[in-house]
Design a protein around this motif. Structure first.
Motif, mmCIF file in Angstrom:
data_model
loop_
_atom_site.group_PDB
_atom_site.id
_atom_site.type_symbol
_atom_site.label_atom_id
_atom_site.label_comp_id
_atom_site.label_asym_id
_atom_site.label_seq_id
_atom_site.Cartn_x
_atom_site.Cartn_y
_atom_site.Cartn_z
ATOM 1 N N ARG A 116 0.828 -1.211 0.000
ATOM 2 C CA ARG A 116 0.000 0.000 0.000
ATOM 3 C C ARG A 116 0.864 1.264 0.000
ATOM 4 N NH1 ARG A 116 -1.589 2.895 4.124
ATOM 5 N NH2 ARG A 116 -0.920 1.322 5.626
ATOM 6 N N LYS A 117 1.870 1.277 0.856
ATOM 7 C CA LYS A 117 2.702 2.476 0.983
ATOM 8 C C LYS A 117 3.565 2.696 -0.263
ATOM 9 C CE LYS A 117 2.946 2.470 6.040
ATOM 10 N NZ LYS A 117 2.580 3.870 6.340
ATOM 11 N N VAL A 118 4.095 1.610 -0.839
ATOM 12 C CA VAL A 118 4.930 1.763 -2.033
ATOM 13 C C VAL A 118 4.080 2.279 -3.204
ATOM 14 C CG1 VAL A 118 6.316 0.534 -3.756
ATOM 15 C CG2 VAL A 118 6.650 0.056 -1.322
ATOM 16 N N ALA A 151 12.673 7.878 -0.423
ATOM 17 C CA ALA A 151 12.949 8.762 0.717
ATOM 18 C C ALA A 151 11.680 9.157 1.465
ATOM 19 C CB ALA A 151 13.689 10.016 0.231
ATOM 20 N N ILE A 152 10.532 9.170 0.770
ATOM 21 C CA ILE A 152 9.313 9.662 1.417
ATOM 22 C C ILE A 152 8.321 8.561 1.785
ATOM 23 C CG2 ILE A 152 9.419 11.923 0.281
ATOM 24 C CD1 ILE A 152 7.009 10.701 -1.489
ATOM 25 N N VAL A 153 8.668 7.310 1.471
ATOM 26 C CA VAL A 153 7.687 6.238 1.639
ATOM 27 C C VAL A 153 7.251 6.079 3.105
ATOM 28 C CG1 VAL A 153 9.328 4.308 1.883
ATOM 29 C CG2 VAL A 153 7.082 3.910 0.842
ATOM 30 N N ASN A 154 8.133 6.470 3.993
ATOM 31 C CA ASN A 154 7.862 6.442 5.436
ATOM 32 C C ASN A 154 7.176 7.693 5.943
ATOM 33 O OD1 ASN A 154 8.572 4.218 6.765
ATOM 34 N ND2 ASN A 154 10.732 4.770 6.995
ATOM 35 N N LYS A 155 6.900 8.636 5.044
ATOM 36 C CA LYS A 155 6.345 9.940 5.403
ATOM 37 C C LYS A 155 7.163 10.682 6.460
ATOM 38 C CE LYS A 155 1.615 9.294 4.109
ATOM 39 N NZ LYS A 155 0.244 9.444 4.568
ATOM 40 N N PRO A 156 8.440 10.872 6.227
ATOM 41 C CA PRO A 156 9.239 11.627 7.193
ATOM 42 C C PRO A 156 8.828 13.101 7.171
ATOM 43 C CG PRO A 156 10.519 11.276 5.211
ATOM 44 C CD PRO A 156 9.221 10.522 5.032
ATOM 45 N N LYS A 182 5.232 20.015 -3.915
ATOM 46 C CA LYS A 182 4.024 19.244 -3.610
ATOM 47 C C LYS A 182 4.135 18.596 -2.225
ATOM 48 C CE LYS A 182 2.057 15.339 -6.031
ATOM 49 N NZ LYS A 182 2.052 14.675 -7.352
ATOM 50 N N LEU A 183 5.302 18.030 -1.935
ATOM 51 C CA LEU A 183 5.516 17.417 -0.617
ATOM 52 C C LEU A 183 5.471 18.483 0.469
ATOM 53 C CD1 LEU A 183 8.325 14.994 -1.725
ATOM 54 C CD2 LEU A 183 6.132 14.298 -0.759
ATOM 55 N N ASN A 184 6.085 19.638 0.176
ATOM 56 C CA ASN A 184 6.097 20.743 1.123
ATOM 57 C C ASN A 184 4.671 21.202 1.430
ATOM 58 O OD1 ASN A 184 6.533 24.182 1.044
ATOM 59 N ND2 ASN A 184 7.398 22.937 2.678
ATOM 60 N N GLN A 185 3.841 21.266 0.381
ATOM 61 C CA GLN A 185 2.445 21.676 0.594
ATOM 62 C C GLN A 185 1.692 20.651 1.431
ATOM 63 O OE1 GLN A 185 1.423 22.435 -3.484
ATOM 64 N NE2 GLN A 185 2.669 24.314 -3.442
ATOM 65 N N ALA A 186 2.169 19.410 1.419
ATOM 66 C CA ALA A 186 1.562 18.370 2.268
ATOM 67 C C ALA A 186 2.118 18.428 3.691
ATOM 68 C CB ALA A 186 1.800 17.001 1.651
ATOM 69 N N GLY A 187 2.997 19.432 3.982
ATOM 70 C CA GLY A 187 3.453 19.639 5.354
ATOM 71 C C GLY A 187 4.880 19.238 5.647
HETATM 72 P P1 ADP Z 1 -0.805 5.786 5.740
HETATM 73 O O1 ADP Z 1 0.246 4.735 5.792
HETATM 74 O O2 ADP Z 1 -0.506 6.956 6.649
HETATM 75 O O3 ADP Z 1 -2.185 5.262 5.913
HETATM 76 P P2 ADP Z 1 -0.239 5.969 2.890
HETATM 77 O O4 ADP Z 1 1.210 5.712 2.986
HETATM 78 O O5 ADP Z 1 -1.123 4.908 2.345
HETATM 79 O O6 ADP Z 1 -0.825 6.455 4.298
HETATM 80 O O7 ADP Z 1 -0.450 7.271 2.020
HETATM 81 C C1 ADP Z 1 -1.643 8.014 2.087
HETATM 82 C C2 ADP Z 1 -1.548 9.234 1.127
HETATM 83 O O8 ADP Z 1 -0.462 10.103 1.483
HETATM 84 C C3 ADP Z 1 -1.339 8.845 -0.306
HETATM 85 O O9 ADP Z 1 -2.336 9.459 -1.085
HETATM 86 C C4 ADP Z 1 0.026 9.366 -0.686
HETATM 87 O O10 ADP Z 1 0.019 9.889 -1.994
HETATM 88 C C5 ADP Z 1 0.299 10.440 0.331
HETATM 89 N N1 ADP Z 1 1.723 10.442 0.720
HETATM 90 C C6 ADP Z 1 2.570 9.400 0.722
HETATM 91 N N2 ADP Z 1 3.784 9.758 1.153
HETATM 92 C C7 ADP Z 1 3.693 11.083 1.452
HETATM 93 C C8 ADP Z 1 4.617 12.037 1.978
HETATM 94 N N3 ADP Z 1 5.880 11.736 2.289
HETATM 95 N N4 ADP Z 1 4.162 13.286 2.192
HETATM 96 C C9 ADP Z 1 2.911 13.611 1.894
HETATM 97 N N5 ADP Z 1 2.000 12.768 1.393
HETATM 98 C C10 ADP Z 1 2.378 11.514 1.181
#
Ligand code: ADP
Ligand code: ADP
Length: 228
Positions: A116-118, A151-156, A182-187
């Motif tokens: 899911r995360k990948v 690098a972002i798969v873990n949402k650092p 885009k990542l920056n806008q996501a926080g």
């Molecule tokens: P979670 O594991 O927190 O449930 P996912 O990893 O499935 O969430 O990702 C949920 C959403 O966040 C996806 O739509 C994805 O595009 C987005 N996302 C993934 N990685 C990042 C990131 N590093 N920063 C911001 N958004 C992200």
């Protein structure tokens, strides 16, 4: 989120790479870090990612004083930091999926969560259709985006990039920077080291400039007169 207080770094050989550097990057900010080759950019990034320790001064990440943390805490703090390099350092005999999955495999996530995360990360960088491709079959820009997905798969909450566009033409460079936006806008807080002054000039972001290890300017490009 990232705070340097009067930080100096002298390498064991006696080379002084940073001199009394102070700055603060609050959560959710995007900034550039620039300066000539040898100015100290990589050293500054290595202090944040705890690959090097300061000789003098304090480095704080998310409130943690990196000078005070124990070695066994290092992996936990590093988990908050995504790193992107000029050479993406992908495993060439592994698919995009396997490359991006690597940090999650190391952390012991379930197969289901990994899948899911990948998918989410490759989706975010626009490579959903390349998930089973080997890096060798991808363009330079696509390979770099796989590196970003990893690098972002873990949402650092923090993303550090060291010359992320170094091997790319201006159009692809803009695509990569737009991805960081885009990542920056996501926080996500983003710090991008680059000596591509053209790229910096086209963007309106805070720019930290190092010269011989000293922070000589810190501000928006429109206020800034570079020395090169
Ligand atoms: P979670 O594991 O927190 O449930 P996912 O990893 O499935 O969430 O990702 C949920 C959403 O966040 C996806 O739509 C994805 O595009 C987005 N996302 C993934 N990685 C990042 C990131 N590093 N920063 C911001 N958004 C992200
Ligand atoms: P930049 O990334 O801006 O090119 P660096 O941080 O790599 O700058 O280097 C800053 C200074 O520190 C340079 O003089 C460099 O030679 C020196 N330096 C970098 N890494 C090391 C190291 N591991 N050992 C000794 N000196 C180093």
């Amino acid at each position: 989120m990232i705070k340097f207080e009067q930080v100096s770094k002298t390498y064991p050989g006696g080379q002084q790479a940073l001199r009394q550097v102070s700055f603060h990057i609050p959560p959710g900010e995007m900034a550039f870090l620039t300066g000539h080759s040898g100015a100290g950019k990589s050293t500054l990034l290595k202090l944040i990612s705890i690959m090097e320790r300061p000789t003098v001064g304090r480095v704080l990440i998310n409130g943690h004083d990196l000078g005070k943390i124990k070695n066994r805490q290092v992996p936990y703090i590093r988990r908050d930091i995504g790193m992107i390099f000029q050479s993406h350092q992908l495993l060439m005999d592994k698919t995009a999926f396997d490359n991006v999955a690597l940090p999650l495999v190391i952390e012991g996530y379930s197969r289901r969560d990994i899948t899911r995360k990948v998918h989410a990360a490759l989706d975010l960088v626009g490579l959903a259709d390349k998930i089973n491709s080997l890096p060798i079959t991808l363009s330079g820009g696509e390979q770099q985006r796989v590196g970003i997905a990893r690098a972002i798969v873990n949402k650092p909450p923090i993303l550090l990039a060291d010359e992320p566009t170094g091997n790319l033409d201006p159009k692809l460079s803009m695509e990569i920077i737009n991805l960081f936006e885009k990542l920056n806008q996501a926080g996500v807080s983003v710090l991008i080291a680059t000596h591509d002054l053209g790229l910096i000039a086209r963007m309106r972001y805070r720019t930290l400039t190092l010269r011989n290890g000293q922070m000589i300017t810190d501000g928006l490009v429109e206020d800034w007169r570079g020395d090169s």
